[in-house]
Design a protein around this motif. Structure first.
Motif, PDB file in Angstrom:
ATOM      1  N   GLN A   4       0.760  -1.229  -0.109  1.00 52.29           N
ATOM      2  CA  GLN A   4       0.144   0.084  -0.098  1.00 52.29           C
ATOM      3  C   GLN A   4       1.019   1.334   0.017  1.00 52.29           C
ATOM      4  OE1 GLN A   4      -3.600   0.067  -0.151  1.00 52.29           O
ATOM      5  NE2 GLN A   4      -3.421  -2.124  -0.770  1.00 52.29           N
ATOM      6  N   ALA A   5       0.369   2.443  -0.153  1.00 48.73           N
ATOM      7  CA  ALA A   5       1.056   3.745  -0.392  1.00 48.73           C
ATOM      8  C   ALA A   5       1.582   4.472   1.142  1.00 48.73           C
ATOM      9  CB  ALA A   5      -0.068   4.768  -1.222  1.00 48.73           C
ATOM     10  N   THR A   6       0.943   4.080   1.906  1.00 49.89           N
ATOM     11  CA  THR A   6       1.271   4.792   3.352  1.00 49.89           C
ATOM     12  C   THR A   6       1.050   3.775   4.295  1.00 49.89           C
ATOM     13  OG1 THR A   6      -0.834   5.534   3.832  1.00 49.89           O
ATOM     14  CG2 THR A   6       0.584   7.081   2.488  1.00 49.89           C
ATOM     15  N   PRO A   7       1.966   3.806   5.593  1.00 47.90           N
ATOM     16  CA  PRO A   7       1.559   3.040   6.652  1.00 47.90           C
ATOM     17  C   PRO A   7       0.163   3.170   7.111  1.00 47.90           C
ATOM     18  CG  PRO A   7       3.516   4.268   6.952  1.00 47.90           C
ATOM     19  CD  PRO A   7       3.020   4.923   5.716  1.00 47.90           C
ATOM     20  N   ALA A   8      -0.238   4.253   6.865  1.00 46.71           N
ATOM     21  CA  ALA A   8      -1.890   4.527   7.340  1.00 46.71           C
ATOM     22  C   ALA A   8      -2.660   3.830   6.552  1.00 46.71           C
ATOM     23  CB  ALA A   8      -2.489   6.001   7.070  1.00 46.71           C
ATOM     24  N   MET A   9      -2.444   3.524   5.167  1.00 44.38           N
ATOM     25  CA  MET A   9      -3.212   2.585   4.413  1.00 44.38           C
ATOM     26  C   MET A   9      -2.912   1.151   4.627  1.00 44.38           C
ATOM     27  SD  MET A   9      -5.093   4.225   2.203  1.00 44.38           S
ATOM     28  CE  MET A   9      -5.412   3.135   0.617  1.00 44.38           C
ATOM     29  N   ALA A  10      -1.741   0.929   5.025  1.00 40.39           N
ATOM     30  CA  ALA A  10      -1.226  -0.643   5.349  1.00 40.39           C
ATOM     31  C   ALA A  10      -1.966  -0.833   6.549  1.00 40.39           C
ATOM     32  CB  ALA A  10       0.287  -0.783   5.447  1.00 40.39           C
TER      33      ALA A  10
ATOM     34  N   VAL B   1       4.563   0.310  -2.453  1.00 38.17           N
ATOM     35  CA  VAL B   1       5.849   0.072  -1.563  1.00 38.17           C
ATOM     36  C   VAL B   1       5.904   0.947  -0.447  1.00 38.17           C
ATOM     37  CG1 VAL B   1       7.031  -0.733  -3.460  1.00 38.17           C
ATOM     38  CG2 VAL B   1       7.518   1.682  -2.600  1.00 38.17           C
ATOM     39  N   LEU B   2       5.307   2.350  -0.286  1.00 36.78           N
ATOM     40  CA  LEU B   2       5.710   3.377   0.602  1.00 36.78           C
ATOM     41  C   LEU B   2       5.044   3.021   2.091  1.00 36.78           C
ATOM     42  CD1 LEU B   2       5.895   6.504  -1.141  1.00 36.78           C
ATOM     43  CD2 LEU B   2       7.867   4.938  -0.576  1.00 36.78           C
TER      44      LEU B   2
END
Length: 317
Positions: free
Chosen positions: A52-58, A86-87
């Motif tokens: 996913q794009a951000t740790p928040a999305m992850a 990846v981020l």
């Protein structure tokens, strides 16, 4: 023609997520055409495919994982280098982040430019971007193939050829005949070809077909269960890639302009694919790359935030 909102800046509505079991202890996290994440649960640990794009999305993925297992997330696999994939990797606390050697080289060459570029294209996906600690770097890389054992469960990570990028890999779980393809395969979602290799992509799809997956988690779109559904997705992806490239190449090789190539591509692709997720977003990037490849540029040019906007103004303005 009315100018179109840049890339996906006009798409700010929340997507409904799904967490679908596509084989025993194998899951696809999907979100109506947003980037998918795969989850492989072994005897002793968990592997995540695309972060996913951000740790928040992850965090949304982790919430779903914790509804089915409390095993530690040991591996994060990057199917390729794009920022929206990846981020978010840091959120999982994995022991190893795994990618192909080519993927790592592309992060080195263009990772920051890609981050800046995609940040401008996908504002909704980068909500919570303040939580990104920096570029995601693999801790473990391989050239063609790597096999990992999550207890008794074997996972093969394989580079099958260039397609969506030069460094795409798939994850194959042989005990269930299930594949996680990244963006080599899409389902009712446009293929982003801005960093792609049109000439190689069909053969890479053939290599996936040779595995005869019983289920497949694509890069975008619904989880695919059953050989017939997988074959449909492979055929649709092939049609999208070839239908994009051929009219553009014909114009380019005939001395036509990029704008003329865009019109030729629209004439072929709009009737078939205009309802696909992120179609309008991808189209000008795809045409620009197809035009370059037709004229002999094998290594895709690096997209930057400035190049994105200039190209969009020329083709979608």
């Amino acid at each position: 023609m009315t100018a179109k909102a840049f890339a996906s800046t006009g798409d700010m509505s929340e997507k409904k997520t799904s967490f679908t079991e596509i084989g025993r202890d194998l899951y696809a996290f999907t979100a109506e055409g947003d980037p998918n994440t795969g989850v492989i649960i072994g005897d002793d640990s968990v592997m995540v495919v695309d972060a996913q794009a951000t740790p928040a999305m992850a965090g949304k993925v982790i919430e779903q994982i914790r509804t089915v297992t409390d095993k530690p997330i040991k591996y994060v696999v990057l199917s390729h280098y794009h920022a929206v994939r990846v981020l978010g990797a840091s959120a999982y606390g994995a022991s190893e982040i795994i990618a192909s050697e080519t993927c790592r080289a592309m992060i080195q060459e263009r990772g920051q430019e890609d981050w800046d570029s995609e940040f401008g294209r996908f504002p909704r996906l980068f909500r919570g971007h303040e939580s990104i600690p920096g570029l995601t770097w693999p801790t473990l890389t391989f050239e063609r193939r790597m096999t990992l054992h999550l207890g008794r469960r074997r996972v093969d990570l394989v580079w099958l050829g260039r397609a969506h990028t030069a460094g795409d890999i798939v994850a194959w779980v042989p005990d269930q005949g299930v594949m996680f393809s990244g963006d080599i395969v899409e389902y009712h979602s446009a293929c982003y070809c801005g960093d792609g290799h049109f000439g190689d992509w069909p053969a890479t799809l053939d290599a996936i077909a040779a595995y005869r997956p019983r289920a497949l988690s694509p890069g975008r779109g619904d989880a695919l269960i059953g050989e017939a559904k997988v074959q449909e997705a492979l055929a649709l992806t092939r049609d999208f890639v070839t239908s994009t490239y051929r009219p553009v190449a014909e114009v380019a090789l005939g001395g036509g302009t990029l704008k003329e190539a865009m019109a030729a591509c629209r004439a072929v692709c709009d009737p078939k694919f205009s309802s696909y997720a992120i179609y309008e977003h991808c189209l000008p990037f795809n045409v620009a790359r197809a035009y370059d490849e037709a004229l002999g540029l094998d290594h895709p040019r690096i997209w930057t935030a400035d190049r994105d906007r200039a190209m969009w103004a020329a083709l979608q303005g």
